[in-house]
Design an enzyme around this catalytic site. Sequence first.
Site: not given
Ligand code: UFG
Length: 341
Positions: A126, A152, A156
């Site tokens: 990841s 998590y 990775k």
């Molecule tokens: N977000 C919102 N509202 C929500 C959900 C997410 O605003 O209800 C925002 C988050 O704050 C973030 C963006 O959308 O800015 C993306 O969030 P995600 O949770 O979809 O994804 P992440 O980038 O946080 O996480 C992903 C993967 C993980 C991995 C990570 C690495 O889900 O497995 O990227 O950066 F570890």
Amino acid sequence: MAKKVLVTGGAGYIGSHTVVELIRAGYEPLILDDYRNSDPSVIQRLKQIIGKEPEHVVCDVCDQNKINEVFQTFDISGVIHFAAYKAVGESVENPLKYYSNNISGLNSILTVIKRNPQIPFVFSSSCTVYGEPSGIKEVDEKTERAIPTSPYGYTKWLGEQIIEDLFTSQGDLKMMSLRYFNPIGAHESGIIGELPVGKPNNLLPFITQTAAGLHNELTIFGNDYPTHDGTCIRDYIHVVDLAEAHVKAIDYLFAQQKGCNEIINIGTGKGTSVLDLVKTFERENNIKLNYAFGPRRSGDVIEIYANVDYALSLINWKAKKDIKDAVKDAWNWEKSIRHLK
Ligand code: UFG
């Protein structure tokens, strides 16, 4: 004869899409899953797409004896290892669950690989291993890995380390870690897609569920970040493109005469903000989404996207789809599971 590729976690989101692409490429996938985080109905769903029931075994990837038995029973030529927990927040609340499952699952598969160095091995890593990039937000594989911000992330980070250490001790192994950026979307048929258990943590499933009426509104976590619209930026990669990357990875490893251990970014190379994704979803699907800005979510990286040059040069892969395809496919999938028109 078609090569049999073991796909651990093959009933899951990325695993199931990879099974489809493996079949399309002439491989014979063998799904290994105990359905703890997926639904057995995916086997029948896959049948609808590929025309036959894919071979599958019910097995906990951490059960070394059963894993040994699977390798004795089937003539396995290659392994793609997805089976792992993936919820960042849950890993903070329950770190041991993550360390025990994600690390021992990897360990039990690698124990067999070590004895059978001719079997290529592809690992789901990841972009979390980069943490918050300092300076340039486009990261390549030489960008220094950061201290992970969640258990998590550590699994990775450690997974890559275990693979590297094993390769150092035994240079005839053929291994590749794919650093996924943010996988989104669903199969264009609407027959398989992401099935989040409980309230989704990830952005696009929350958007589609809100549009389907399961939640009143989407909260956008923070609009005061130093980005063009104040919301965080990610590299969203269509799950079918990501699945194809696994096929190219295993193709590459099968073609190697000598051992290797490669690490590749799998993204589009483009950054998209949360608000960009929301607006693209609204525009492409002609839907008005209820959303509101809320406080920042702790641990969020501000901005990151992939440099994808190495994927192109090494395995001849690059993303073909874009976020427009992904938001349409994801909505199509959500409608199909909710029986909406
Ligand atoms: N977000 C919102 N509202 C929500 C959900 C997410 O605003 O209800 C925002 C988050 O704050 C973030 C963006 O959308 O800015 C993306 O969030 P995600 O949770 O979809 O994804 P992440 O980038 O946080 O996480 C992903 C993967 C993980 C991995 C990570 C690495 O889900 O497995 O990227 O950066 F570890």
